[in-house]
Write a protein that holds these residues in place. Structure first.
Motif, mmCIF file in Angstrom:
data_model
loop_
_atom_site.group_PDB
_atom_site.id
_atom_site.type_symbol
_atom_site.label_atom_id
_atom_site.label_comp_id
_atom_site.label_asym_id
_atom_site.label_seq_id
_atom_site.Cartn_x
_atom_site.Cartn_y
_atom_site.Cartn_z
ATOM 1 N N ILE A 31 -8.195 1.644 -2.180
ATOM 2 C CA ILE A 31 -6.758 1.907 -2.013
ATOM 3 C C ILE A 31 -6.405 1.992 -0.534
ATOM 4 C CG2 ILE A 31 -4.872 3.498 -2.511
ATOM 5 C CD1 ILE A 31 -5.972 1.971 -4.957
ATOM 6 N N ASP A 32 -7.255 2.631 0.257
ATOM 7 C CA ASP A 32 -7.003 2.761 1.701
ATOM 8 C C ASP A 32 -6.984 1.402 2.394
ATOM 9 O OD1 ASP A 32 -6.818 5.483 1.454
ATOM 10 O OD2 ASP A 32 -8.840 5.903 2.185
ATOM 11 N N LEU A 41 -3.494 -2.824 4.913
ATOM 12 C CA LEU A 41 -3.012 -4.203 5.060
ATOM 13 C C LEU A 41 -1.523 -4.295 4.727
ATOM 14 C CD1 LEU A 41 -6.061 -6.050 3.449
ATOM 15 C CD2 LEU A 41 -5.426 -6.057 5.868
ATOM 16 N N ILE A 42 -1.131 -3.638 3.639
ATOM 17 C CA ILE A 42 0.281 -3.679 3.240
ATOM 18 C C ILE A 42 1.157 -2.978 4.278
ATOM 19 C CG2 ILE A 42 1.924 -2.725 1.557
ATOM 20 C CD1 ILE A 42 -0.070 -3.493 -0.636
ATOM 21 N N ASP A 43 0.699 -1.854 4.804
ATOM 22 C CA ASP A 43 1.470 -1.154 5.847
ATOM 23 C C ASP A 43 1.717 -2.068 7.047
ATOM 24 O OD1 ASP A 43 1.530 1.112 4.312
ATOM 25 O OD2 ASP A 43 -0.086 2.141 5.382
ATOM 26 N N LEU A 99 -1.418 0.412 -8.669
ATOM 27 C CA LEU A 99 -1.569 -0.055 -7.285
ATOM 28 C C LEU A 99 -2.227 -1.427 -7.245
ATOM 29 C CD1 LEU A 99 -2.683 3.338 -5.732
ATOM 30 C CD2 LEU A 99 -0.596 2.102 -5.159
ATOM 31 N N GLN A 100 -3.196 -1.635 -8.098
ATOM 32 C CA GLN A 100 -3.831 -2.952 -8.173
ATOM 33 C C GLN A 100 -2.810 -4.016 -8.571
ATOM 34 O OE1 GLN A 100 -6.744 -3.425 -11.343
ATOM 35 N NE2 GLN A 100 -7.895 -4.910 -10.159
ATOM 36 N N GLU A 101 -1.960 -3.682 -9.537
ATOM 37 C CA GLU A 101 -0.930 -4.625 -9.984
ATOM 38 C C GLU A 101 0.067 -4.928 -8.866
ATOM 39 O OE1 GLU A 101 2.742 -4.914 -13.225
ATOM 40 O OE2 GLU A 101 1.318 -3.254 -13.330
ATOM 41 N N PHE A 119 -1.296 8.725 -5.272
ATOM 42 C CA PHE A 119 -2.738 8.602 -5.487
ATOM 43 C C PHE A 119 -3.499 9.523 -4.540
ATOM 44 C CE2 PHE A 119 -6.948 6.859 -4.844
ATOM 45 C CZ PHE A 119 -7.337 6.462 -6.110
ATOM 46 N N ASP A 120 -3.073 9.554 -3.277
ATOM 47 C CA ASP A 120 -3.738 10.408 -2.283
ATOM 48 C C ASP A 120 -3.656 11.883 -2.673
ATOM 49 O OD1 ASP A 120 -4.388 8.186 -0.806
ATOM 50 O OD2 ASP A 120 -2.756 8.421 0.643
ATOM 51 N N ILE A 121 -2.513 12.284 -3.204
ATOM 52 C CA ILE A 121 -2.337 13.683 -3.627
ATOM 53 C C ILE A 121 -3.280 14.016 -4.781
ATOM 54 C CG2 ILE A 121 -0.737 15.303 -4.710
ATOM 55 C CD1 ILE A 121 1.510 13.902 -3.116
ATOM 56 N N LEU A 122 -3.346 13.120 -5.762
ATOM 57 C CA LEU A 122 -4.228 13.345 -6.911
ATOM 58 C C LEU A 122 -5.692 13.352 -6.495
ATOM 59 C CD1 LEU A 122 -2.560 11.152 -9.698
ATOM 60 C CD2 LEU A 122 -2.511 13.644 -9.471
#
Length: 241
Positions: A95-96, A101-103, A174-176, A218-221
């Motif tokens: 995820i990171d 890359l998206i950021d 997130l993958q989607e 996701f980061d919070i979870l």
């Protein structure tokens, strides 16, 4: 590994029997008043050995279920440790990487151009899509490992189970978003039609933004999962096998 109590008992008993047999032999060979004959000494040693073997076998038989139970818990702990120290962090790393890359591309959109094909290449798309292609660690593999743990008597606590389910759902979202966004960019790169380019640019940018929003969740979870307990066994309801 430090020997368990019953292993020490077995070893001590064996040593005592060995010493006892040696004393009998020494006494018989060196004592002038000895009434033992060689045959009787052999019979005595044989009898003592048989008795010792029988006692050891009985103790081993009695302790076998306990040993099996202990071994299964040791195997379960190793699996649980791998899940918490390797598998979940591997999901977070994916995820990171995708998020970084998206950021970068969102910044490009904000400060340079919303024409994605002006700064995203086909190789860039393939790189981003490849992040989620690696299947060694996925929510599915973690779920399988947790099911195997349950067979060893380690069931997830209700709190852990709920959090794990939420993490799995977010991971696949997130993958989607990642895949839809970069497949859209590929469509832009492959088309010369302005209308098509604008259509898929809008879709890709929307999915970039969705990814960013859900990445924070996701980061919070993930953080909640990591700090839920100080000890790995506390994540599970451990029963006697």
């Amino acid at each position: 590994m430090e020997m368990k109590f019953y292993n020490r008992v077995l070893l001590s008993l064996s040593i005592v029997l060995l010493i006892f047999c040696c004393l009998i032999i020494a006494y018989a060979l060196h004592s002038k008043d000895s009434v033992f004959e060689f045959g009787s000494i052999s019979d005595c040693i044989s009898s003592m050995s048989a008795l010792g073997t029988f006692i050891i076998a009985c103790m081993a038989f009695k302790k076998a279920p306990e040993w099996i139970n202990q071994r299964m818990h040791e195997d379960a702990f190793s699996m649980a440790k791998k899940i918490m120290f390797d598998d979940y962090p591997a999901l977070k790393e994916k995820i990171d990487i995708a998020g970084a890359l998206i950021d970068h591309y969102v910044l490009q959109v904000e400060f340079i151009s919303d024409e994605l094909d002006s700064f995203i290449s086909l190789d860039d798309c393939n790189t981003s899509l490849s992040v989620f292609r690696e299947i060694k660690q996925t929510p599915s593999t973690i779920t399988n490992s947790l099911r195997n743990l349950a067979k060893l008597g380690w069931d997830m606590s209700s709190e852990f189970s709920k959090l794990n389910s939420e993490i799995n759902v977010l991971y696949y979202k997130l993958q989607e978003y990642n895949n839809v966004a970069f497949v859209g960019v590929k469509k832009i790169l492959a088309s010369k039609d302005k209308v098509v380019k604008e259509k898929f640019a809008k879709i890709s940018i929307e999915n970039f933004e969705k990814f960013q929003r859900h990445e924070k969740e996701f980061d919070i979870l993930y953080k909640k999962l990591m700090i839920m307990h100080k000890r790995i066994p506390d994540y599970f309801e451990i029963g006697k096998i």
